[in-house]
Design a protein around this motif. Sequence first.
Motif, PDB file in Angstrom:
ATOM      1  N   ALA A  88       6.760   0.288   3.775  1.00  6.48           N
ATOM      2  CA  ALA A  88       5.427   0.098   3.017  1.00  6.48           C
ATOM      3  C   ALA A  88       4.265  -0.603   3.784  1.00  6.48           C
ATOM      4  CB  ALA A  88       5.460  -0.554   1.570  1.00  6.48           C
ATOM      5  N   ALA A  89       4.966  -1.650   4.429  1.00  7.96           N
ATOM      6  CA  ALA A  89       3.824  -2.496   5.188  1.00  7.96           C
ATOM      7  C   ALA A  89       3.623  -1.822   6.490  1.00  7.96           C
ATOM      8  CB  ALA A  89       4.603  -3.920   5.457  1.00  7.96           C
ATOM      9  N   GLU A  90       4.408  -1.128   6.925  1.00 11.82           N
ATOM     10  CA  GLU A  90       4.090  -0.180   8.213  1.00 11.82           C
ATOM     11  C   GLU A  90       3.112   0.629   8.023  1.00 11.82           C
ATOM     12  OE1 GLU A  90       8.323  -0.486  10.976  1.00 11.82           O
ATOM     13  OE2 GLU A  90       7.328   1.621  10.477  1.00 11.82           O
ATOM     14  N   ALA A  91       3.312   1.361   6.771  1.00  9.93           N
ATOM     15  CA  ALA A  91       2.365   2.394   6.349  1.00  9.93           C
ATOM     16  C   ALA A  91       1.142   1.656   6.299  1.00  9.93           C
ATOM     17  CB  ALA A  91       2.750   2.959   4.949  1.00  9.93           C
ATOM     18  N   VAL A  92       0.692   0.931   5.721  1.00  9.07           N
ATOM     19  CA  VAL A  92      -0.366  -0.020   5.447  1.00  9.07           C
ATOM     20  C   VAL A  92      -0.863  -0.640   6.937  1.00  9.07           C
ATOM     21  CG1 VAL A  92      -1.651  -2.171   4.809  1.00  9.07           C
ATOM     22  CG2 VAL A  92       0.089  -0.897   3.385  1.00  9.07           C
ATOM     23  N   GLY A  93      -0.088  -0.797   7.873  1.00  7.96           N
ATOM     24  CA  GLY A  93      -0.407  -1.143   9.269  1.00  7.96           C
ATOM     25  C   GLY A  93      -0.927  -0.111  10.011  1.00  7.96           C
ATOM     26  N   ALA A  94      -0.467   1.147   9.744  1.00  3.39           N
ATOM     27  CA  ALA A  94      -0.883   2.220  10.467  1.00  3.39           C
ATOM     28  C   ALA A  94      -2.341   2.943   9.759  1.00  3.39           C
ATOM     29  CB  ALA A  94       0.225   3.413  10.406  1.00  3.39           C
TER      30      ALA A  94
END
Lengths: 225, 229
Positions: B81-87
């Motif tokens: 989830a955090a990676e998706a937000v980062g992208a």
Amino acid sequence: MLAASRPLDISLDRRQVLKSLGYRSDSEPSPRIASLVDEYIENARQLLEPRHAYAITNVEWVHDSVAIVGGSTIFQSRVIARLLERCSMVAVFLVTIGNRLEETACRLAEDGLILQSYVLDAIGSEAVEEVAQYVEDMTRETARADGLVIGKRVSPGYCDWDISQQNEIFKMLDATSLGVQLTDQCLMVPQKSISGIIGIGPPEGKVDEYNPCKTCTRQNCLGRR
Amino acid sequence: MGDSLLDLIVQNVTQGRASQDDEGLEEGWEGQPGVTELVQKALDAGVTAEDIINKGLTAGMVIVGEKFESKEYYIPDMLAAAEAVGAAMQILEPHLAKSGMKAKGKVLMATVKGDLHDIGKNIVSILLRGAGYTVKDLGNDVDTRSIVDAVREERPQFLGLSALLTSTMVQMGEVINELRETGLRDSIKVIVGGAPVSEEFARSIGADGYGADGFAAVRLVESLGPSQQ
């Protein structure tokens, strides 16, 4: 007695990798995580460079919190002294999976792929654990051939055994030929390396039954067995 | 249109899907637009970057945090989830600069001298980015002087220190002492974390707070608020 370093097969147990990632034995990851773990387990194999150094030497003298082994090496720890007090010999080992997996995990993290980096790191932990287990199994077989049993595998930094005693283990083995170095803080580089000892003694000494965790009060210890 | 797109962003953050090729944390999401595609669509539809962040990305991460606390989600789910937000934040950054929306604050992160472990620090960093903070990561094995120099140069509101070993966590106290001696201590909130670290230890070295896990660290930063400079 020094066994030569040689490659070995690593199975990369999926369940153990999941355990390292925090999953309980009765829980399965979500589809996205499951595919990622399966894919990375397959890809990680080509990143592994497993190697080990290993020596069996005599336990010379044990008293209170001091054990002298292999002529003049001094291990200072009450737990280690207790582990070795009924042992005639001790296996000293160092294992590693090399640098490549770690470098890849680091690059992934730098690219913002923290999940992938985290999964690869857990696979690396399992891989190096399997190499250490290989050494433990080899020690058990060597001991059994002489009618002896082995104690728990322990590493500097466990219990009251100070991590600085890595230096003693490194002096007994050809660590540089494995490409493993110690930092000033006695951490190993590559990090996916394990050093330690395994006591060997007669079955009547019940070497195999001693578990320091049973009398330890640190309930939340990550290494609890 | 905007609202339903924001709802979809929330759902896809909770599914940990950065792009349409990603599987979800649950079955049946493949092929549908992921967070990055939805964010682009929302921008094209005229939704402001601020709304996308607050009502989409952050709202999604709040749900992820709740699911993590209740043990429904594991660390890998939270990271997806955090990676998706980062992208998504990468797509939004140029728009933020244009709209004049400021980051909530700047956080300097470091694993202290002698310690090579950086996973915990990386997790906290990505969660803080997802919560709208600017994060400067100094890496691991960072000596006290480099940390203090970076505080002087970067002027962050927060400093996050990480250590995994009892032998290295003492360095955190050294950093705080050095900040005090150089007159920088009052300009910054210092938070600490890592396996051997505790609330009690944090207090004993004069830190402003201790985060037991990534989400606790984010809550801690939010609660400490912008420090007085």
